[in-house]
Design an enzyme around this catalytic site. Sequence first.
Site, PDB file in Angstrom:
ATOM      1  N   PHE A 124       0.834  -1.191   0.000  1.00  0.00           N
ATOM      2  CA  PHE A 124       0.000   0.000   0.000  1.00  0.00           C
ATOM      3  C   PHE A 124       0.871   1.245   0.000  1.00  0.00           C
ATOM      4  CE2 PHE A 124       0.894  -1.021   4.392  1.00  0.00           C
ATOM      5  CZ  PHE A 124       1.120   0.215   5.001  1.00  0.00           C
ATOM      6  N   CYS A 125       0.262   2.368  -0.385  1.00  0.00           N
ATOM      7  CA  CYS A 125       0.928   3.665  -0.362  1.00  0.00           C
ATOM      8  C   CYS A 125      -0.148   4.742  -0.236  1.00  0.00           C
ATOM      9  CB  CYS A 125       1.796   3.874  -1.602  1.00  0.00           C
ATOM     10  SG  CYS A 125       0.883   3.752  -3.156  1.00  0.00           S
ATOM     11  N   THR A 126       0.198   5.989  -0.411  1.00  0.00           N
ATOM     12  CA  THR A 126      -0.734   7.087  -0.142  1.00  0.00           C
ATOM     13  C   THR A 126      -1.961   7.050  -1.045  1.00  0.00           C
ATOM     14  OG1 THR A 126       1.186   8.432   0.449  1.00  0.00           O
ATOM     15  CG2 THR A 126      -0.925   9.571   0.187  1.00  0.00           C
TER      16      THR A 126
END
Length: 318
Positions: free
Chosen positions: A180-182
């Site tokens: 996951f990331c922003t």
Amino acid sequence: MSQQPALFIVAALYKFARIADGAALQRALQTVCDSNNVCGTLLIAHEGINGTIAGSRAGINAVLAALRATPGLEDIDHKESTAEAQPFYRMKVRLKKEIVTIGLADVDPTEIVGTYLEADEWNKVISDPDTVVIDTRNGYEVDIGTFKNAVNPHTATFREFPQYVQENLDPARNKKVAMFCTGGIRCEKASAYMKKLGFEEVYHLKGGILKYLETVPPEKSLWEGECFVFDQRVAVGQGLAAGHYILCPSCRHPVSIEDRNSDKYIEGVSCPHCHDSLSADRKARSAERHRQMKLAEARGEKHIGARYGDDDDDTPEQ
């Protein structure tokens, strides 16, 4: 009854797609943004577009319409939040080699990519003890919030992620990986890279942390802390409400309320993350700049000088 001030719409967007004429798109987007008083950053490369912009409802709609009129970007998705003040100082539309830099020419999410997971599916997958959950963001982002039991690769930039994978993960051993990331762009590119290495079950959170915080109710949320964002808000929390962090002007590390109670926090000069590494001369120059900014603010003027994101074309990593 006094009228509530209009909120700024903040739109985070990206899409991997073949851009035939990046220079023409750059000119068109700069024009539509400027004519609609939209600020922020848009990065264009042969592989697609990435960015975060803010403006009025009408302004954001105009930019989205221009994007969706572009071949390959017809179905570009975006995530929205609001801000009480314009979170960007100007509009930058830049041509880049990559819209998010991993430094590997053969990683192409339009050819191969992991499996997208919606927020409700995400909770189930990352709760599986056999899943390796990896935060693909930079260390200073992870510091202020992440998913429960997620692995922190301790990378300073996304370019370091391939080395982390090579040194710590194995397709034969790590059968199930969720990233996951922003906003989704880094983990999407990371999943393309890992699929090329032979990892079979590779998942990534669709819409990233921002979409998760927007749609998942607090009682079902597995997120802990706040989410760093690449604009003047610094961080957002559940429901994308403004967070409690500010940004250190010297090292750009998010500064918490607790940090601001430290003897090493000097407003406009330093924070506990950088205080001991700054020279006396650097501190003196920062203090003078901060004084000039306060004087300009008292006069109702804008202080001319470097601000967050102004000297970093890759600000909207998402």
